[in-house]
Design a protein around this motif. Structure first.
Motif, PDB file in Angstrom:
ATOM      1  N   PHE A  98       0.929   2.044  -4.569  1.00  0.00           N
ATOM      2  CA  PHE A  98       2.054   2.875  -4.170  1.00  0.00           C
ATOM      3  C   PHE A  98       1.908   3.312  -2.720  1.00  0.00           C
ATOM      4  N   VAL A  99       3.049   3.587  -2.092  1.00  0.00           N
ATOM      5  CA  VAL A  99       3.094   4.316  -0.827  1.00  0.00           C
ATOM      6  C   VAL A  99       3.694   5.683  -1.127  1.00  0.00           C
ATOM      7  N   PHE A 114       8.649   8.112  16.341  1.00  0.00           N
ATOM      8  CA  PHE A 114       8.087   6.993  15.566  1.00  0.00           C
ATOM      9  C   PHE A 114       8.733   6.859  14.191  1.00  0.00           C
ATOM     10  N   LYS A 115       9.850   7.547  13.983  1.00  0.00           N
ATOM     11  CA  LYS A 115      10.461   7.661  12.651  1.00  0.00           C
ATOM     12  C   LYS A 115      10.612   6.318  11.944  1.00  0.00           C
ATOM     13  N   ASP A 116      11.111   5.310  12.646  1.00  0.00           N
ATOM     14  CA  ASP A 116      11.377   4.015  12.005  1.00  0.00           C
ATOM     15  C   ASP A 116      10.097   3.241  11.688  1.00  0.00           C
ATOM     16  N   ASN A 117       9.002   3.636  12.315  1.00  0.00           N
ATOM     17  CA  ASN A 117       7.751   2.895  12.129  1.00  0.00           C
ATOM     18  C   ASN A 117       6.939   3.360  10.928  1.00  0.00           C
ATOM     19  N   PHE A 118       7.075   4.620  10.534  1.00  0.00           N
ATOM     20  CA  PHE A 118       6.199   5.122   9.471  1.00  0.00           C
ATOM     21  C   PHE A 118       6.334   4.368   8.149  1.00  0.00           C
ATOM     22  N   PRO A 119       7.541   3.985   7.696  1.00  0.00           N
ATOM     23  CA  PRO A 119       7.598   3.168   6.469  1.00  0.00           C
ATOM     24  C   PRO A 119       6.876   1.829   6.630  1.00  0.00           C
ATOM     25  N   LYS A 120       7.010   1.222   7.811  1.00  0.00           N
ATOM     26  CA  LYS A 120       6.315  -0.062   8.056  1.00  0.00           C
ATOM     27  C   LYS A 120       4.808   0.144   8.069  1.00  0.00           C
ATOM     28  N   TRP A 121       4.372   1.213   8.724  1.00  0.00           N
ATOM     29  CA  TRP A 121       2.936   1.465   8.779  1.00  0.00           C
ATOM     30  C   TRP A 121       2.381   1.772   7.398  1.00  0.00           C
ATOM     31  N   GLY A 122       3.176   2.412   6.552  1.00  0.00           N
ATOM     32  CA  GLY A 122       2.748   2.647   5.174  1.00  0.00           C
ATOM     33  C   GLY A 122       2.541   1.344   4.415  1.00  0.00           C
ATOM     34  N   GLN A 147       1.211  -9.270  -7.603  1.00  0.00           N
ATOM     35  CA  GLN A 147       2.546  -9.499  -8.147  1.00  0.00           C
ATOM     36  C   GLN A 147       3.502  -8.412  -7.661  1.00  0.00           C
ATOM     37  N   HIS A 148       4.801  -8.728  -7.703  1.00  0.00           N
ATOM     38  CA  HIS A 148       5.812  -7.802  -7.188  1.00  0.00           C
ATOM     39  C   HIS A 148       7.024  -7.761  -8.126  1.00  0.00           C
ATOM     40  N   TYR A 149       6.882  -7.006  -9.199  1.00  0.00           N
ATOM     41  CA  TYR A 149       7.975  -6.801 -10.138  1.00  0.00           C
ATOM     42  C   TYR A 149       8.522  -5.379  -9.991  1.00  0.00           C
ATOM     43  N   ASN A 150       8.444  -4.857  -8.788  1.00  0.00           N
ATOM     44  CA  ASN A 150       8.732  -3.444  -8.533  1.00  0.00           C
ATOM     45  C   ASN A 150      10.083  -2.998  -9.071  1.00  0.00           C
ATOM     46  N   GLU A 151      11.132  -3.723  -8.707  1.00  0.00           N
ATOM     47  CA  GLU A 151      12.487  -3.277  -9.039  1.00  0.00           C
ATOM     48  C   GLU A 151      12.744  -3.197 -10.541  1.00  0.00           C
ATOM     49  N   VAL A 152      12.107  -4.080 -11.315  1.00  0.00           N
ATOM     50  CA  VAL A 152      12.415  -4.105 -12.750  1.00  0.00           C
ATOM     51  C   VAL A 152      11.607  -3.095 -13.566  1.00  0.00           C
ATOM     52  N   ILE A 153      10.541  -2.524 -12.957  1.00  0.00           N
ATOM     53  CA  ILE A 153       9.704  -1.629 -13.768  1.00  0.00           C
ATOM     54  C   ILE A 153       9.424  -0.270 -13.143  1.00  0.00           C
ATOM     55  N   GLU A 154       9.761  -0.088 -11.878  1.00  0.00           N
ATOM     56  CA  GLU A 154       9.300   1.134 -11.205  1.00  0.00           C
ATOM     57  C   GLU A 154       9.729   2.409 -11.924  1.00  0.00           C
ATOM     58  N   SER A 155      11.002   2.548 -12.231  1.00  0.00           N
ATOM     59  CA  SER A 155      11.469   3.803 -12.829  1.00  0.00           C
ATOM     60  C   SER A 155      10.846   4.033 -14.202  1.00  0.00           C
ATOM     61  N   SER A 156      10.772   2.985 -15.019  1.00  0.00           N
ATOM     62  CA  SER A 156      10.241   3.172 -16.368  1.00  0.00           C
ATOM     63  C   SER A 156       8.736   3.450 -16.350  1.00  0.00           C
ATOM     64  N   ILE A 163       3.982   9.365 -13.025  1.00  0.00           N
ATOM     65  CA  ILE A 163       3.665   9.113 -11.618  1.00  0.00           C
ATOM     66  C   ILE A 163       4.600   9.972 -10.759  1.00  0.00           C
ATOM     67  N   PRO A 164       4.096  10.592  -9.692  1.00  0.00           N
ATOM     68  CA  PRO A 164       4.977  11.390  -8.828  1.00  0.00           C
ATOM     69  C   PRO A 164       6.184  10.581  -8.347  1.00  0.00           C
ATOM     70  N   THR A 165       7.333  11.230  -8.312  1.00  0.00           N
ATOM     71  CA  THR A 165       8.576  10.525  -7.982  1.00  0.00           C
ATOM     72  C   THR A 165       8.573   9.968  -6.567  1.00  0.00           C
ATOM     73  N   LYS A 166       7.840  10.585  -5.659  1.00  0.00           N
ATOM     74  CA  LYS A 166       7.815  10.134  -4.263  1.00  0.00           C
ATOM     75  C   LYS A 166       6.828   8.987  -4.024  1.00  0.00           C
ATOM     76  N   TRP A 167       6.072   8.597  -5.050  1.00  0.00           N
ATOM     77  CA  TRP A 167       5.200   7.432  -4.908  1.00  0.00           C
ATOM     78  C   TRP A 167       6.057   6.188  -5.123  1.00  0.00           C
ATOM     79  N   ARG A 168       6.170   5.351  -4.102  1.00  0.00           N
ATOM     80  CA  ARG A 168       6.990   4.138  -4.170  1.00  0.00           C
ATOM     81  C   ARG A 168       6.105   2.941  -4.534  1.00  0.00           C
ATOM     82  N   LEU A 169       6.441   2.290  -5.642  1.00  0.00           N
ATOM     83  CA  LEU A 169       5.667   1.140  -6.115  1.00  0.00           C
ATOM     84  C   LEU A 169       5.869  -0.053  -5.183  1.00  0.00           C
TER      85      LEU A 169
END
Length: 198
Positions: A98-99, A114-122, A147-156, A163-169
């Motif tokens: 997660f990020v 640096f606003k646009d860079n922080f997501p990339k740096w993460g 593996q990258h099945y993020n979109e199909v399983i992240e919320s569930s 998992i904290p809501t702000k943690w992005r899979l």
């Protein structure tokens, strides 16, 4: 312990993993703790987070992915998908990466230039974290793949595991006793990929 470059060279995607325990849980936790602590991050932001799934949590993850994909993959193509997912489920565990977007957003507010860079740096820091963990797992006898099945399983999965809501899979790493069934890896010529100015 093998030297660093040899360890990097021997890290490969391993799809022949099994459920056998290679090292005790405590060693896995030690690898993850060390990797999360010492992998570099921009601004020392430490936005990389992981979750280690073992036992029924590991099995449930791959069952959930199977169910989600069965609804969207054409039936004539699903047999190959199901076989691949079964191979991941056959492993010993899965590491979720997660990020922490709460940290990313805080840095964006503090350093707007640096606003646009922080997501990339993460994402970049998370990639380094994945490599450190993957290489360490290989060193102790585990094989893994990313593996990258993020979109199909992240919320569930976040709901199930609290998992904290702000943690992005960003990725899943199934691992297990190494199968070592690798095809020959092809490389592009190194000339033209590495430039030297002296």
């Amino acid at each position: 312990m093998k030297d660093f470059l040899t360890a990097i060279q021997e890290r490969r995607s391993d799809y022949g993993i099994s459920n056998a325990e290679v090292v005790p849980y405590e060693k896995l936790k030690e690898i993850l703790d060390f990797s999360v602590k010492h992998t570099p991050t921009a601004f020392n932001a430490q936005m990389g987070k992981v979750a280690l799934l073992l036992g029924e949590h590991h099995a449930n993850l791959w069952d959930s992915i199977h169910s989600a994909l069965e609804k969207i993959v054409p039936p004539e193509n699903f047999a190959a998908t199901a076989e691949k997912l079964a191979g991941f489920k056959n492993g010993h565990g899965t590491i979720l990466y997660f990020v922490d977007d709460e940290i990313v957003e805080s840095l964006q507010n503090r350093f707007p230039v640096f606003k646009d860079n922080f997501p990339k740096w993460g994402e970049q820091a998370n990639g380094m974290l994945q490599l450190v963990v993957w290489t360490a797992l290989k060193q102790v006898g585990y094989g893994a793949s990313l593996q990258h099945y993020n979109e199909v399983i992240e919320s569930s999965i976040k709901e199930q595991l609290k998992i904290p809501t702000k943690w992005r899979l960003v990725a899943q790493m199934p691992f297990g006793k190494a199968g070592n069934s690798f095809s020959e890896k092809e490389f592009l010529p190194i000339d033209g990929r590495v430039l030297v100015y002296k």
